[in-house]
Design an enzyme around this catalytic site. Sequence first.
Site, PDB file in Angstrom:
ATOM      1  N   CYS A 224     -12.407 -29.251   7.602  1.00  0.00           N
ATOM      2  CA  CYS A 224     -11.213 -28.500   7.220  1.00  0.00           C
ATOM      3  C   CYS A 224      -9.995 -29.425   7.141  1.00  0.00           C
ATOM      4  O   CYS A 224      -9.825 -30.322   7.965  1.00  0.00           O
ATOM      5  CB  CYS A 224     -10.978 -27.388   8.243  1.00  0.00           C
ATOM      6  SG  CYS A 224      -9.508 -26.405   7.909  1.00  0.00           S
TER       7      CYS A 224
ATOM      8  N   CYS B  92      -6.753 -28.256   7.094  1.00  0.00           N
ATOM      9  CA  CYS B  92      -5.527 -27.522   7.426  1.00  0.00           C
ATOM     10  C   CYS B  92      -4.705 -28.309   8.442  1.00  0.00           C
ATOM     11  O   CYS B  92      -5.186 -29.238   9.083  1.00  0.00           O
ATOM     12  CB  CYS B  92      -5.847 -26.117   7.946  1.00  0.00           C
ATOM     13  SG  CYS B  92      -6.326 -26.058   9.677  1.00  0.00           S
TER      14      CYS B  92
ATOM     15  N   HIS C 152      -5.128 -21.910  10.653  1.00  0.00           N
ATOM     16  CA  HIS C 152      -6.509 -22.306  10.367  1.00  0.00           C
ATOM     17  C   HIS C 152      -7.305 -21.173   9.715  1.00  0.00           C
ATOM     18  O   HIS C 152      -7.956 -21.377   8.694  1.00  0.00           O
ATOM     19  CB  HIS C 152      -7.230 -22.792  11.626  1.00  0.00           C
ATOM     20  CG  HIS C 152      -8.690 -22.999  11.359  1.00  0.00           C
ATOM     21  ND1 HIS C 152      -9.156 -24.134  10.733  1.00  0.00           N
ATOM     22  CD2 HIS C 152      -9.763 -22.193  11.518  1.00  0.00           C
ATOM     23  CE1 HIS C 152     -10.465 -24.021  10.553  1.00  0.00           C
ATOM     24  NE2 HIS C 152     -10.862 -22.850  11.020  1.00  0.00           N
TER      25      HIS C 152
ATOM     26  N   ASP D 208      -8.021  -7.629   0.784  1.00  0.00           N
ATOM     27  CA  ASP D 208      -7.058  -7.835   1.871  1.00  0.00           C
ATOM     28  C   ASP D 208      -7.733  -7.455   3.165  1.00  0.00           C
ATOM     29  O   ASP D 208      -8.629  -6.602   3.179  1.00  0.00           O
ATOM     30  CB  ASP D 208      -5.815  -6.957   1.699  1.00  0.00           C
ATOM     31  CG  ASP D 208      -6.088  -5.515   2.103  1.00  0.00           C
ATOM     32  OD1 ASP D 208      -6.741  -4.793   1.320  1.00  0.00           O
ATOM     33  OD2 ASP D 208      -5.698  -5.114   3.209  1.00  0.00           O
TER      34      ASP D 208
ATOM     35  N   CYS E 162      -6.377 -28.525  11.923  1.00  0.00           N
ATOM     36  CA  CYS E 162      -7.526 -29.432  12.031  1.00  0.00           C
ATOM     37  C   CYS E 162      -7.130 -30.887  11.802  1.00  0.00           C
ATOM     38  O   CYS E 162      -7.778 -31.797  12.319  1.00  0.00           O
ATOM     39  CB  CYS E 162      -8.621 -29.003  11.056  1.00  0.00           C
ATOM     40  SG  CYS E 162      -9.423 -27.460  11.593  1.00  0.00           S
TER      41      CYS E 162
ATOM     42  N   ASP F 222       0.865  -1.177   0.000  1.00  0.00           N
ATOM     43  CA  ASP F 222       0.000   0.000   0.000  1.00  0.00           C
ATOM     44  C   ASP F 222       0.905   1.231   0.000  1.00  0.00           C
ATOM     45  O   ASP F 222       2.130   1.111   0.037  1.00  0.00           O
ATOM     46  CB  ASP F 222      -0.963  -0.028   1.192  1.00  0.00           C
ATOM     47  CG  ASP F 222      -0.245  -0.034   2.530  1.00  0.00           C
ATOM     48  OD1 ASP F 222       0.981   0.179   2.548  1.00  0.00           O
ATOM     49  OD2 ASP F 222      -0.900  -0.259   3.550  1.00  0.00           O
TER      50      ASP F 222
END
Lengths: 362, 362
Positions: free
Chosen positions: A299, A301, A330, A261, A304, A89
Amino acid sequence: MQLNIIKTDGKARACLIETNRGPINTPAFMPVGTLGTVKAMSPDELKEIGAEIILSNTYHLYLRPGHEIISSLGGIHKFMNWDRPILTDSGGFQVFSLSALRKIEENGVHFKSHLDGSMHFLGPKEAMDIQSSLGSDIAMVLDDCTPYPSSYEYAMNSLYRTIQWAEQCKALQREGQALFGIVQGSLYEDLRRKSVEELVDIGFDGYAVGGLSVGEPKENMHRMIYFTASLIPADKPRYLMGIGDLRDVLAGVEAGFDMFDCVMPTRNARNGTLFTSEGRISIKREEFKTDRRPLDPDCDCYTCRNFSRGYLRHVFLSKEILSMRLNTIHNLYFYLNFFRDMRKFIMEGKFMEFKTKWAEIF
Amino acid sequence: MQLNIIKTDGKARACLIETNRGPINTPAFMPVGTLGTVKAMSPDELKEIGAEIILSNTYHLYLRPGHEIISSLGGIHKFMNWDRPILTDSGGFQVFSLSALRKIEENGVHFKSHLDGSMHFLGPKEAMDIQSSLGSDIAMVLDDCTPYPSSYEYAMNSLYRTIQWAEQCKALQREGQALFGIVQGSLYEDLRRKSVEELVDIGFDGYAVGGLSVGEPKENMHRMIYFTASLIPADKPRYLMGIGDLRDVLAGVEAGFDMFDCVMPTRNARNGTLFTSEGRISIKREEFKTDRRPLDPDCDCYTCRNFSRGYLRHVFLSKEILSMRLNTIHNLYFYLNFFRDMRKFIMEGKFMEFKTKWAEIF
């Protein structure tokens, strides 16, 4: 940088943005790496969960460690060991939101560092110089982020400043670095329209919409999201800045935005608020004490696959570093997966089905 | 649990301890996972750097989240997702070092939690019950850790209590869980000798030496390390508890010890003190600001392969979570590699060469 529209579904669209540092499949979520690290994550983990682009903050890196230092360490990619695209930015938003004291002039903003109170100046030239030193793939123009509420007159003056600065930034664009313009105009449709027209006249590699989610009612925010998206040329990436609440993301994608974002998934993770297929949950809940189930059975991930709710509760309450790590993995995985799924539904012409399903959950 | 002596070099030795959860090559360093996580590390990362066994603290896990909860979540291995060996201490040392108030009785210790001031009781039965609930691979007997300095009489009484408790622990040993005795006796050689003899009479799967590094001069500590090691039967693992300063480790290995644990590499990492092939360095040093070199050019860890000193300094000063992660990975890798190298030198009959080299650096 090249935008290829792969599929449209209403105004929602799935695109492929090609960059020198790899592809960005849209709609895309950009995790926020404020100080040259996405908090609690390693670059390897970010890749593993499928992040294709991250955002870094010019304001923060300018103050600490300083862009010259990053430049002398080989630029932002080498510095943080991330070889995929990075968007920076311009620093404008943080000057407005973090600095205790600021004085806007025609050529830029005088501001006081939130770290040590030292005085600094940020104008279009400085914003471009810093982003050039950092060596990001996508730079943003310096904008004057109009606060809410603002009178029409204030918003108009602020907008003209933004456009003037955008012109100056464009003149300083560095080869090999894409530059996005930023649409302002508060909640005034004619100013938003004017803003887009002027920016398109100057000509940018992409167009971002700023000045939303700054305190205005959701209804107005969504109205501006739909209104402004339709004005931006279809052949350029459309970036809805700083918006990450999933309902707002759904509105943004429906309106035709490509890039997003937000610190929400990472910040919430550190506070123990986790996103699941059944909604938001707080990991500290007493009922999770002896709960052997994964956080979200749907999930895949790392968190998990390997840890129980009982364990996640324990490490959170014990303030262990691993808690912030596992929660962040996660939540970011959830977000990136949400975006990947959304893209799939767009590809199949079923975006509204996806939107309806998730609008009920969140 | 089976100890195989692979090679001796003087009194130093390289062994293989076979357990149901995998091999432990000695001399072995055990990273400390106080609350069911080695601070800042994931279990995957611990494996990647080659940790073969970790230590967990009974006292801490008993207070938070509680051993019954860990048991109901499937035991300590499943709880923290670590399938290699785990040694649990008995809680005795923490009761002595952390609890503000404690009252030693024949059957155990009344103590006040350092967390909330609540009163608890830990005796041999409780220590064995808790470790049984946790399901560690190696349990430790409850000992009365004799403070320094102690009169001969105090040390003797304390030692007899330790032996009595050791007998009671032995009677409660759970099948499939190894149990180590703990040698006390302060700095009195005849008490240390008596301690070993009594413990060997009871018969344990391994023998640990406690009550050192509690404030006594280094010279005395090293004298007791050499003296006590030689008393412990060669066919059992010898564990020098809580000692991790590398000079002390070298003395311990020279004396014939096999196992070590210490918070030093992990705690120092979080404070920015890092171990390198050239000695200890503080990562916050000004001179590292624009230093593009890895922390330790001789190191192959994730941190040294991917990040510059300049970056490590920046994330440390910015208090980023990644700083604690990268520093911990490096320090633990350094320690584990130090132990692996030491083993190699023992295998080649060159331990003294290794010792001389490192004694000059640290």
